[in-house]
Every structure is written in C-alpha cells, then in structure tokens.
Design a protein around this motif. Structure first.
Motif, PDB file in Angstrom:
ATOM      1  N   LEU A 270       8.941   3.842  -6.579  1.00 56.42           N
ATOM      2  CA  LEU A 270       7.920   3.468  -5.602  1.00 56.42           C
ATOM      3  C   LEU A 270       7.738   4.555  -4.544  1.00 56.42           C
ATOM      4  CD1 LEU A 270       8.676  -0.336  -5.165  1.00 56.42           C
ATOM      5  CD2 LEU A 270       6.676   0.694  -6.259  1.00 56.42           C
ATOM      6  N   ARG A 271       8.825   5.197  -4.154  1.00 57.10           N
ATOM      7  CA  ARG A 271       8.714   6.298  -3.176  1.00 57.10           C
ATOM      8  C   ARG A 271       7.917   7.460  -3.757  1.00 57.10           C
ATOM      9  NH1 ARG A 271      14.734   5.952  -0.664  1.00 57.10           N
ATOM     10  NH2 ARG A 271      14.249   4.340   0.864  1.00 57.10           N
ATOM     11  N   ARG A 272       8.188   7.797  -5.037  1.00 57.44           N
ATOM     12  CA  ARG A 272       7.429   8.880  -5.684  1.00 57.44           C
ATOM     13  C   ARG A 272       5.942   8.520  -5.749  1.00 57.44           C
ATOM     14  NH1 ARG A 272      12.012   9.080  -9.056  1.00 57.44           N
ATOM     15  NH2 ARG A 272      11.009   7.714 -10.560  1.00 57.44           N
ATOM     16  N   GLU A 273       5.645   7.290  -6.139  1.00 50.68           N
ATOM     17  CA  GLU A 273       4.254   6.852  -6.207  1.00 50.68           C
ATOM     18  C   GLU A 273       3.610   6.882  -4.827  1.00 50.68           C
ATOM     19  OE1 GLU A 273       4.030   3.042  -8.106  1.00 50.68           O
ATOM     20  OE2 GLU A 273       4.742   3.831 -10.029  1.00 50.68           O
ATOM     21  N   ASN A 274       4.370   6.483  -3.812  1.00 52.93           N
ATOM     22  CA  ASN A 274       3.860   6.504  -2.448  1.00 52.93           C
ATOM     23  C   ASN A 274       3.530   7.935  -2.023  1.00 52.93           C
ATOM     24  OD1 ASN A 274       3.126   5.512   0.067  1.00 52.93           O
ATOM     25  ND2 ASN A 274       5.204   5.597   0.864  1.00 52.93           N
TER      26      ASN A 274
END
Length: 193
Positions: free
Chosen positions: A32-36
């Motif tokens: 989720l952090r990478r996608e964010n």
C-alpha cells in the motif's frame, strides 16, 4: 474438560497464526505504501500537466493570427513530437499521424509510455471531429537513452475538404488504466500523400 481443551486449542492457534498474520499485514502495508507513492507521483505529474495546460491556454494565439504550428510538447518528463500528419493515399477519410517520444531526463533511464487511447481532433472552425482510431501500436512504446521512439496511429473520419487541424490532442493511457490529459499540438497541416 472439553471446554478447557477447546479453549487451549484456540489459544494455541491464535499464537501460531499471529506472526503469519503480522507478516501478511506488513507485506500489505508495504504494498500500500508503494502504491501510495506511485499515486503521489502521478498526482504531481498531473499537477504539472495542468499548469502547462493553463499556460498554453493563456498564451494560445487565435487561429486567424497566422501563428506557427506547434509540433512539440513536454508532459510528465516525456517530450512528444508530432513528426508527420499525412492523408492516406487510397482511403481519403483516413489520416496517418506519426509521433515520437523520448525522456527529457538522464540518459540511462528506460521506461514505457502506454498505448494511445484516442485522438481529439479540432478543425479550424472549432469543430471537434467524430471519428476513431483504427490502427496504432499494439504494445507500449519503449523510451530509451534520450533517443526518439516513433509510433504511428491512423484516424478515420476526416472529410477530404479538411486540410488542417487547429488542435490535435494525443490521449495516452497510464499505468492505472485511465487515460491521461491530452498532449496537445496546434495548427497542424495535413500533408497530401
């Protein structure tokens, strides 16, 4: 006695699966952090595109002033060029556009730009053409080492009396699947084949 055994078994299961659950949650949090981060970069690129479009709208001279055509644009770290706009030799309602793209960043960067989704064509009278793309790249376009990568698209639905486009909007896809804001070129003449 059965209740105590069941309670003990459930407690043991909770302790056994908790580390695995935490690992899955950690992986999901990292994903989720990478996608964010990707979304934040996309938002920044879109903000820059909006700023460029606002500047273009303010500086865009009228079509009657005899202004030169604009065949190059910079959007999101990628330079675009409309190389050629030619009417098809046999099917007169088709126009073939040749575009080129390259990075404006470091020479070791390799990436792709996504497929052309559509073209927005406007004639000198401000009329938007109703037509469609019938041919174009079948895969993403690779950009390498600041070299121009060319690709062609064919648009059908241009009457033979149209000789120039006031605006050509190249709409590319994105990594998230939805189309980007169009890359715009102005006052483009259609060359006869």
């Amino acid at each position: 006695m059965q209740k105590i055994v069941m309670f003990g078994a459930l407690t043991a299961l909770c302790f056994l699966f908790t580390p695995a659950t935490r690992a899955q949650e950690a992986d999901e949090v990292a994903k989720l952090r990478r996608e964010n981060e990707l979304l934040k970069k996309e938002v920044e690129l879109l903000k820059k595109e909006v700023e460029l479009l606002k500047k273009e709208a303010k500086a865009k001279p009228g079509a009657k002033t005899g202004a030169k055509s604009r065949t190059e644009a910079l959007v999101g770290g990628v330079e675009y060029k409309l190389v050629k706009c030619v009417r098809h030799p046999k099917e007169r309602k088709r126009v073939i556009f040749t575009f080129a793209a390259r990075h404006d960043t470091s020479p070791d960067t390799k990436s792709t730009i996504h497929l052309c989704k559509k073209l927005n064509l406007t004639t000198g009278g401000g009329e938007a053409l109703e037509g469609r793309l019938v041919d174009g790249p079948k895969d993403n376009v690779w950009l390498e080492d600041k070299e121009w990568s060319k690709f062609q698209v064919t648009f059908v639905g241009v009457d033979s009396d149209v000789t120039e486009f006031d605006e050509v909007g190249l709409v590319m896809g994105s990594q998230f699947g939805f189309p980007r804001a169009p890359v715009k070129f102005y006052r483009i003449k259609i060359e006869p084949k």
